[in-house]
Design a protein around this motif. Structure first.
Motif, mmCIF file in Angstrom:
data_model
loop_
_atom_site.group_PDB
_atom_site.id
_atom_site.type_symbol
_atom_site.label_atom_id
_atom_site.label_comp_id
_atom_site.label_asym_id
_atom_site.label_seq_id
_atom_site.Cartn_x
_atom_site.Cartn_y
_atom_site.Cartn_z
ATOM 1 N N PRO A 247 0.851 -1.077 0.002
ATOM 2 C CA PRO A 247 0.004 -0.004 -0.031
ATOM 3 C C PRO A 247 0.818 1.177 -0.052
ATOM 4 O O PRO A 247 1.777 1.186 0.804
ATOM 5 N N ILE A 248 0.548 2.207 -0.785
ATOM 6 C CA ILE A 248 1.250 3.412 -0.791
ATOM 7 C C ILE A 248 0.359 4.687 -0.196
ATOM 8 O O ILE A 248 -0.730 4.690 -0.869
ATOM 9 N N LYS A 249 0.703 5.249 0.742
ATOM 10 C CA LYS A 249 -0.023 6.528 1.197
ATOM 11 C C LYS A 249 0.408 7.895 0.711
ATOM 12 O O LYS A 249 -0.298 8.692 0.961
ATOM 13 N N SER A 250 1.538 7.946 0.234
ATOM 14 C CA SER A 250 1.957 9.247 -0.040
ATOM 15 C C SER A 250 1.393 9.506 -1.376
ATOM 16 O O SER A 250 0.663 8.726 -2.187
ATOM 17 N N GLY A 251 1.615 10.782 -2.218
ATOM 18 C CA GLY A 251 1.144 11.265 -3.527
ATOM 19 C C GLY A 251 -0.305 11.892 -3.391
ATOM 20 O O GLY A 251 -0.667 12.123 -2.526
ATOM 21 N N ILE A 252 -1.009 12.080 -4.480
ATOM 22 C CA ILE A 252 -2.199 12.591 -4.544
ATOM 23 C C ILE A 252 -3.428 11.439 -5.082
ATOM 24 O O ILE A 252 -4.516 11.510 -4.992
ATOM 25 N N ALA A 253 -2.640 10.287 -5.385
ATOM 26 C CA ALA A 253 -3.641 9.501 -5.971
ATOM 27 C C ALA A 253 -3.305 7.876 -5.329
ATOM 28 O O ALA A 253 -2.536 7.114 -6.072
ATOM 29 N N THR A 254 -3.637 7.990 -4.078
ATOM 30 C CA THR A 254 -3.062 6.764 -3.241
ATOM 31 C C THR A 254 -3.665 5.522 -3.726
ATOM 32 O O THR A 254 -4.587 5.511 -4.575
ATOM 33 N N GLY A 255 -3.044 4.051 -3.222
ATOM 34 C CA GLY A 255 -3.724 3.006 -3.466
ATOM 35 C C GLY A 255 -2.427 1.944 -3.281
ATOM 36 O O GLY A 255 -1.969 2.024 -2.190
ATOM 37 N N ARG A 392 5.114 18.654 -13.932
ATOM 38 C CA ARG A 392 6.254 18.227 -13.179
ATOM 39 C C ARG A 392 7.019 19.332 -12.271
ATOM 40 O O ARG A 392 7.904 19.029 -11.771
ATOM 41 N N LEU A 393 6.020 20.036 -12.077
ATOM 42 C CA LEU A 393 6.413 20.977 -10.777
ATOM 43 C C LEU A 393 6.115 20.450 -9.400
ATOM 44 O O LEU A 393 6.596 20.870 -8.562
ATOM 45 N N GLN A 394 5.392 19.182 -9.626
ATOM 46 C CA GLN A 394 4.682 18.816 -8.503
ATOM 47 C C GLN A 394 5.504 17.303 -7.968
ATOM 48 O O GLN A 394 6.103 16.768 -9.271
ATOM 49 N N SER A 395 5.793 16.869 -7.030
ATOM 50 C CA SER A 395 6.666 15.801 -6.685
ATOM 51 C C SER A 395 5.941 14.608 -6.166
ATOM 52 O O SER A 395 6.559 13.800 -5.536
ATOM 53 N N ASP A 396 4.564 14.655 -6.341
ATOM 54 C CA ASP A 396 3.888 13.432 -5.720
ATOM 55 C C ASP A 396 4.442 12.115 -6.144
ATOM 56 O O ASP A 396 4.471 11.042 -5.195
ATOM 57 N N PHE A 397 4.671 12.027 -7.291
ATOM 58 C CA PHE A 397 5.196 10.536 -8.018
ATOM 59 C C PHE A 397 6.645 10.067 -7.378
ATOM 60 O O PHE A 397 6.825 9.105 -7.438
ATOM 61 N N VAL A 398 7.330 11.336 -7.048
ATOM 62 C CA VAL A 398 8.587 11.098 -6.427
ATOM 63 C C VAL A 398 8.457 10.476 -4.965
ATOM 64 O O VAL A 398 9.298 9.388 -4.556
#
Lengths: 734, 153
Positions: A247-255, A392-398
């Motif tokens: 499970p991944i909790k960070s980012g904006i589209a968790t799952g 790619r100014l956001q780092s959610d995927f990082v």
């Protein structure tokens, strides 16, 4: 606390000079390696004559890995064929230098700093040669990677001088070249990365390969802001090559991430993960309902004043003719061809990342905080970007990739599928703009009242209660752009903003806030012109005449530049000449203007034809006249103008993301259409010569396209388009 | 896992992958030929275009089971030194912006020119419109194809 637009903009300007290095590399002084002269953060000259220039901004197609080295090479007196360009990795070497690539500020923002860095290194090399030869530095000159002393015919290459130059003082005020002496700047330059790109050798984020790496995709919440309530990965774990289900909790589209030996094994196992979602507060979110909410806010929402001159309400009451119109702009997605992805290796108390990002230093500091690592333990390597456009100014995927690598203890590449990329992300916000205008008996515009309503950019956060109480909050923030910095000279003018909270994550998209406001402003001006029976270009000329430069907030605007742009576009677009007559189709021209942050002055004229039954719209030609100050690389500017116009056309003719039942409806390029070659009009770019400070051009041609095309559709058909995209259905509805 | 043999850039290659694995991921993950790009995964963007024989095909839409025994050329194998007329024309016209779509675009254009050495503008548009360039380099691409066609005359 909301980050203000001002802070957002400041983040794009170059802060440090990078002229003095904050560190030393004593190990490189050993005798078996070439001596390395790090003249400053940007320039490294080795005694074996290799010259490395560091690119401190991200290459996403705008040409920074060519233009920035060119500014260095110009002053350093070297040719671009002599250099190696290395992408800067955030760290002590680049302390104080902005690496964030945004706001079309890369070429313009760092231009002077880079020239100074090149000139500084040149002066140190000349000083070293002069000392060695015991001659006056003024009698030496630098050219083509060497210093010459004409009187004695002596020559020393930069490599030969590297060690001596390293002992010279760093000049306080290096002397910059006169623009008339430029060899590279102001001339068309081919992209240095071109040959690697056409051979498939260029490395993007998704091409990162690390020994022992795994591949991953995620099953993501179908609801905006939804979360995993419960999941069962046991079935997926039995599938070929699948190693972990996490499970991944960070980012904006968790799952839930599925990690496998190959990308395909991860993709095919994704649907086998059984997940029960906690939908969260947005499970019924519907963008059509949100549009109605924006419309209602125009009647009952709190309007913050942005601009005020004269008395607009009284002027409207006294006007010979008044008009009012509402314009609708939908949510838009970036859809860069390289979907979001990140490769992370979090092991043994350190983290290494390979990613196509516009903000490597922010990604590094955020990941360090998230993992509890010291800043120096996180290295972010910026690859080429397969498109950035603000996403790619956001780092959610990082964050996601770092969280995943830490969880599995292995390097891993986490890729978003195209559907993930279309349905999730930081969209461009939808808006409703309402404009009221008044004309006097002579057809002059005497009143202009523009209200914008949208949810702002959620990446900036929400204003605090105290900030909300301040009626000048948005005026001080100078946002939304396009409404606040409306440059037309109206005797009575009111600009207002109504914030309406939006659950959709939103962020910068090419041209950020301008597209929606400029669509409304330039369309409504066209409506006023037609209502007054006047030529839309003539009316604009009248409204940009001013005796002296004007100040709008922090923007200093010289409207004479806009007048010149208008006069040139009138001629180049043959504005006053009739269009072809064609059986079954009607033709029309439309115009739109904008001044982007007081710096780039642009006019565009669109030429379209529409089938008489409104079944088909073709854009045939767009003429763009641009004054963006000194043109650093005219070929690059022309490419960016074509790019911006194509981007604008995608939004004008096709672009839109709908939300139903809490999630985005569109999934891939079939239902989220973008421009293709067969729809591409002729684009003519005319760059006006200028000695003004160089300004940006990457985003600036975007906002004009929708109103220019909509105005041309009106000229062709009498149909006024007030909602995007301009589809046949929309033309029929109007 | 089963083993499949296919020819890539004139060399026979053996790969151990699931039979439904798209050629795209065989190239990228198993053979480390990353010049072929992932864009949509469903054959609508053209970023993964390679040649099957002389024909342009979408590598994301061919499974390795279908690809076995056939011969493919990727961008890495289009020319020995980046000197295919399309590659040279692409550099000369300074086409690429972000460049991500360009290998697929070049493979599409090269297949078109192999079939039609002197294509009309309409034929160029038709051949290229299965592909997406989000940077919008279409007009320069068209010029590059025309330049490559002239070079071949």
């Amino acid at each position: 606390m909301r980050a203000t637009r001002r802070q957002f903009l400041q983040a794009t300007a170059g802060a440090g000079t990078g002229l003095v290095l904050a560190f030393h590399l004593p190990d490189l002084l050993s005798s078996d390696k070439p001596f390395v002269f790090d003249a400053n953060a940007y320039i490294r000259i080795a005694s074996d004559n290799t010259i490395t220039l560091f690119a401190t901004r991200s290459e996403m197609g705008q040409g920074v890995r060519t233009n920035l080295p060119a500014a260095l090479a110009e002053e350093l007196e070297i040719n671009l064929s002599q250099v190696k360009v290395e992408q800067a990795v955030p760290g002590p070497r680049f302390k104080g230098i902005r690496m964030r690539t945004s706001g079309s500020g890369s070429s313009s923002g760092s231009f002077t700093a880079l020239r100074r860095a090149g000139a500084s290194a040149r002066e140190m090399l000349i000083a070293a040669a002069a000392k060695r030869w015991s001659v006056d530095a003024a009698s030496c000159r630098a050219e083509n990677g060497a210093v010459f002393h004409a009187a004695s015919g002596r020559l020393a290459t930069y490599g030969e001088l590297a060690e001596d130059a390293s002992r010279m003082p760093v000049p306080g005020e290096p002397k910059l070249k006169e623009p008339k002496d430029f060899r590279l700047l102001g001339k068309p330059l081919l992209r240095l990365d071109g040959p690697a790109i056409v051979q498939g050798k260029a490395t993007y984020g998704l091409d990162a390969r690390v020994p022992g790496m795994m591949y991953a995709v995620m099953a993501r919440s179908p609801f905006l802001g939804g979360k995993v309530k419960h999941f069962d990965g046991s079935k997926a774990l039995t599938m070929s090559g699948v190693r972990h289900v996490v499970p991944i909790k960070s980012g904006i589209a968790t799952g839930v991430a599925v990690v496998a030996d190959s990308t395909w094994q991860a993709m095919r196992a994704r649907d086998a993960v059984e997940i029960e979602w906690e939908p969260g507060p947005n499970k019924d979110f519907d963008s059509e309902q949100y549009i109605r909410k924006l419309q209602a806010a125009h009647a009952n929402g709190r309007a913050y004043p942005l601009r005020s001159a004269g008395d607009v309400k009284q002027a409207l009451a006294k006007a010979a003719k008044t008009l009012e119109a509402e314009y609708e702009y939908p949510h838009q997605v970036h859809a860069p061809l390289e979907p979001m992805n990140c490769t992370a290796d979090v092991r043994g108390g350190s983290c290494e990342i390979w990613v196509s990002t516009q903000t490597p230093e922010t990604a590094a500091s955020e990941v360090a905080t998230m993992l509890g690592l010291p800043a120096e333990k996180v290295l972010v390597h910026t690859t080429l970007l397969g498109g950035g456009f603000g996403r790619r100014l956001q780092s959610d995927f990082v964050h996601e990739a770092a969280e995943l690598s830490k969880a599995i203890g292995k390097p891993v590449q986490l890729v978003w599928t195209r559907t993930d990329d279309t349905r999730h992300g930081y969209f461009q916000p939808a808006s409703i703009e309402r404009v009221r205008g008044g004309l006097d008996a002579n057809g002059k515009v005497v009143a202009w009242w523009h209200r914008s309503a949208d949810g702002g950019l959620t990446v900036l956060g929400q204003p605090s209660a105290e900030e909300k109480n301040d009626p000048k909050y948005y005026a001080n923030d100078e946002a939304p752009w396009g409404n606040f910095d409306n440059f037309y000279q109206f005797p009575n003018h009111l600009g207002e903003y109504i914030p309406v909270e939006n659950p959709v994550p939103t962020g910068p998209w090419r041209a950020v806030m301008y597209p929606a406001t400029v669509f409304a402003r330039e369309s409504f001006l066209d409506e006023l012109a037609h209502a007054a029976g006047r030529d839309p270009l003539e009316l604009r000329l009248e409204l940009v005449r001013a005796n002296k430069p004007i100040d709008i907030g922090s923007y200093h605007i010289d409207l004479n530049r806009m007048v010149r742009v208008l006069e040139v576009v009138r001629e180049k677009a043959a504005w006053d000449k009739p269009l072809p007559a064609e059986k079954g189709r009607t033709w029309g021209r439309g115009i739109a203007l904008n001044i982007y942050h007081g710096s780039s002055y642009i006019a565009e004229v669109a030429e379209v034809s529409v089938a008489r039954d409104l079944s088909d719209l073709r854009v045939h030609r767009i003429v763009c006249v641009i004054d963006c100050g000194f043109a650093i690389n005219p070929a690059g500017i022309e490419g960016q103008v074509e790019s911006g116009i194509t981007w604008g056309l995608s939004a004008t003719l096709h672009g839109k993301i709908d939300f139903r039942n809490g999630g985005a409806v569109q999934r891939n390029y079939q239902d989220c259409r973008v421009m293709r070659m067969d729809e591409m009009p002729v684009v003519e770019t005319h760059i006006l010569p200028s000695s003004e400070r160089p300004a940006g051009f990457g985003e600036h041609p975007v906002p004009h396209v929708a109103p220019a095309v909509a105005n041309a559709v009106f000229a062709a058909t009498g149909k006024r388009i007030r909602r995007l995209p301009i589809t046949p259905e929309e033309m029929r509805r109007s | 896992m089963p083993t499949f043999t296919l020819t890539v850039n004139r060399e026979p290659r053996k790969v151990d992958v699931e039979p439904d694995t798209p050629l795209l991921w065989v190239l990228r993950d198993a053979l480390q030929l990353t010049g072929t790009k992932y864009g949509c995964g469903v054959g609508v963007c053209g970023a993964c275009t390679v040649h099957e024989g002389k024909e342009a095909v979408h590598a994301c839409s061919i499974s390795v089971r279908e690809a076995a025994g056939k011969s493919f050329t990727t961008i890495e194998g289009l020319s020995a030194a980046g000197d295919h007329p399309c590659q040279k024309a692409w550099v000369a016209e300074d086409v690429a912006q972000c460049g991500y779509c360009q290998p697929g675009m070049i493979m599409t254009a090269a297949a078109l020119l192999a079939r039609k050495p002197d294509p009309t503008e309409a034929e160029i548009n038709q051949a290229m419109s299965g592909s997406v360039c989000r940077c919008g380099t279409y007009n320069r691409m068209r010029k590059a194809i025309q330049r490559a066609a002239r070079a071949g005359r």
